[in-house]
Write a protein that holds these residues in place. Sequence first.
Motif, short mmCIF file in Angstrom:
data_model
loop_
_atom_site.label_atom_id
_atom_site.label_comp_id
_atom_site.label_asym_id
_atom_site.label_seq_id
_atom_site.Cartn_x
_atom_site.Cartn_y
_atom_site.Cartn_z
N PHE A 1 4.26 7.82 -0.53
CA PHE A 1 2.76 8.16 -0.47
C PHE A 1 2.02 6.95 0.03
O PHE A 1 2.53 5.73 -0.12
CB PHE A 1 2.56 8.61 -1.65
CG PHE A 1 3.20 9.80 -2.20
CD1 PHE A 1 2.31 11.02 -1.91
CD2 PHE A 1 4.33 9.69 -2.74
CE1 PHE A 1 3.13 12.16 -2.49
CE2 PHE A 1 4.93 11.05 -3.51
CZ PHE A 1 4.02 12.27 -3.24
N SER A 2 0.62 7.31 0.35
CA SER A 2 -0.23 5.94 0.64
C SER A 2 -0.79 5.85 -0.80
O SER A 2 -1.27 6.62 -1.46
CB SER A 2 -1.26 6.37 1.50
OG SER A 2 -2.58 5.62 1.25
N TYR B 1 6.90 4.83 -3.37
CA TYR B 1 8.07 5.62 -3.20
C TYR B 1 8.44 6.33 -4.37
O TYR B 1 8.39 5.87 -5.57
CB TYR B 1 9.14 4.72 -2.65
CG TYR B 1 8.96 3.85 -1.47
CD1 TYR B 1 9.24 4.34 -0.33
CD2 TYR B 1 8.36 2.44 -1.64
CE1 TYR B 1 9.09 3.61 0.74
CE2 TYR B 1 8.07 1.87 -0.37
CZ TYR B 1 8.30 2.41 0.82
OH TYR B 1 8.36 1.73 2.06
N THR C 1 -4.81 6.75 -0.79
CA THR C 1 -5.24 7.97 -0.96
C THR C 1 -4.65 9.08 -1.79
O THR C 1 -4.93 10.07 -1.98
CB THR C 1 -5.36 8.54 0.51
OG1 THR C 1 -3.83 8.62 1.21
CG2 THR C 1 -6.03 7.44 1.42
N SER D 1 0.96 -1.02 -0.11
CA SER D 1 0.05 -0.18 -0.13
C SER D 1 0.94 1.36 0.10
O SER D 1 0.47 2.47 0.20
CB SER D 1 -1.04 0.04 1.12
OG SER D 1 -0.04 -0.04 2.61
N THR D 2 2.12 1.14 -0.16
CA THR D 2 2.99 2.29 -0.09
C THR D 2 3.84 2.52 -1.51
O THR D 2 4.17 1.57 -2.26
CB THR D 2 4.16 2.02 0.99
OG1 THR D 2 3.64 1.62 2.10
CG2 THR D 2 5.04 3.33 1.17
N LYS E 1 -1.86 10.49 -0.61
CA LYS E 1 -1.45 11.65 0.25
C LYS E 1 0.14 11.17 0.56
O LYS E 1 0.16 10.06 0.87
CB LYS E 1 -2.25 11.61 1.64
CG LYS E 1 -3.80 11.93 1.16
CD LYS E 1 -3.76 13.37 0.66
CE LYS E 1 -5.41 13.76 0.51
NZ LYS E 1 -5.37 15.27 0.20
N GLN E 2 0.82 12.04 0.76
CA GLN E 2 2.20 11.75 1.43
C GLN E 2 2.26 11.65 2.84
O GLN E 2 1.72 12.13 3.92
CB GLN E 2 3.12 13.05 0.94
CG GLN E 2 4.52 13.11 1.54
CD GLN E 2 5.47 13.91 1.20
OE1 GLN E 2 5.07 14.75 0.10
NE2 GLN E 2 6.34 14.48 2.16
N ILE E 3 2.80 10.40 3.03
CA ILE E 3 3.04 9.71 4.44
C ILE E 3 4.32 10.34 4.99
O ILE E 3 4.31 10.94 6.20
CB ILE E 3 3.22 8.37 4.47
CG1 ILE E 3 1.92 7.59 3.88
CG2 ILE E 3 3.41 7.72 5.80
CD1 ILE E 3 1.99 6.35 3.53
N THR E 4 5.53 10.44 4.47
CA THR E 4 6.82 10.87 4.96
C THR E 4 7.64 11.00 3.93
O THR E 4 7.23 11.11 2.71
CB THR E 4 7.22 10.08 6.01
OG1 THR E 4 8.48 10.52 6.68
CG2 THR E 4 7.64 8.56 5.43
#
Length: 561
Positions: free
Chosen positions: A135-136, A123, A139, A120-121, A141-144
């Motif tokens: 990112f997710s 890069y 969604t 689910s990630t 959306k940026q995670i980190t």
Amino acid sequence: MIPDLTTSTSLKNQLSAKTIRPIAATSIHGIAFRGDAMLAIDAKNGYLLEIDPSTNNTKILNPQHWQDFVGATGLAVAGDVLWFATEESVYFCSLVEGDFTPQLFVRLSYPANGVAVWESTVYVTCQKTGDILVFSRETGKQITRFYAPGIGVENLTVKGEELWVSDTLEQTVYCLDRATGKVIFSVLTPFESPTGLTFYIDPETGKEALYVAYSHWEPYIRDNPNAEPERELQYRDRTFIHPLHFHYYPDKRYALSNGYLVEMSYVEELAPLDPIELNNLEWRIALPAETPRQKVRKIEAIGLPFTEEIRDGQRVAVFKFDKLTDRDRHIFGWKALLEVWSIKYRLKPKDCEDLPELPEEFQSRYLVDNDDLAMDTDIIRRAAVEAIGRETNLLRKMYSIRNYVYDRLSYGIKPHIDTPDIALRRGVGSCGEYLGVLLALSRLNGIACRTVGRYKCPPYPLQRGVPLEPDYNHVWMEFYLPGFGWLPMESNPDDMVEGGPYPTRFFMGLAWYHAEMAKGIPFETLTSEGVLVPKEKVSIGELAINHVQFTLLEELEPEEG
């Protein structure tokens, strides 16, 4: 009898480790496996290629959508979904339907370079920001974000809990912790400009291989019948995929990668330019050294026999002449069979805290001006202070000194080597002059260091069995880390970006094409009647013509353990 290439399992295994040259490809940026088929993006043409690694047979999968893939620099496959990065965006499309109509996943403020997907990630690398963005997948959306390990355009792939990153300028592949982004180790690639990487596990043998794509330009001589003269210098695209063999030795703090069995010869052809007579002459030439990245299988004499002696731990060949005059003609030297690998050490500044004292014999030998280093001149003393500022950590001091020298010198070849004060004032230096400034500033800051050389094999590892002749000799340096040992550092090749940031590929690292000899000792000296003959009286360059050749015999894999 011609072997059956389609049914030979042993031959298939052999081909799995060969250089892959996709037909019609011009600039591969991103590779991935889907089953036994390799997928690759040709950024220049926009082709999504399907490649048979054993035959190089190539197929275009996106004949109607190639325009959407022009300029793409990243590729990933997750299940039946293809991901790629181009310009400021990351897209995905279905491999099952074969439509290849891109669907936008995320758009960045700066160009996206590489993409990798794990469950689910997602890069994404971005050279402009110097980050790996996480990112997710659900969604968008940026995670980190993690700091990118290098300074060039980076591509990446995922292997379990590891994130693997290739960097074009660093000529390096990094292994990162996928959760934290911290570098575990890194390895140098045998070719310049790596532009993609992927792992493949052979289902029959279970053996895992890491493949790396390369893309750059190369010069060639074109035969043009419409030009005068008919032969002209041109440039052409060069792209291919090659397995990266490596092994990390965590207890030794270094990794070895793609080695080669090399035959090297160094021969002097006696041809004095001026009248001369030397009695009881001993002509010393350093021999290749045994190091963590270089093994000597065999050494033999050429032309004349020699005796061997050990000087400061280094092997030296001694050729003896009762009398040598300008009328004499000889060829003499040595030939060595060498195993050479690329090496990259992994040490951090925190590893250099609370270091033991530098041995006294090192202080008296490697902290003094014993090679015309101009360490007593104002310009060098001032530079030694400016280079490190308030830094106290040995590794950071060495890194700061390197960058200081790179900021103030540009590379240029000269017929002779000037002292560091002159080179620094002029702002242009050869590798030897870079080295002189580095040695002077390091020693004034309490860092023991020494000269290392002597030649680099022309970096063409695909040219097997052909004698290769270097254009110049070369010198670099080693600095000493108390409690650990000597670490290599190139003199000038990393000074390739005006004003920085500078690559760190050869900071605590050496490429496979370096031939190590003469560590801290002169490479070649003359002794007559037991007395060292000074260069001012007799120049070896005016006595003889040197002939240096390298022949690459085969590629090697580092041994485990």
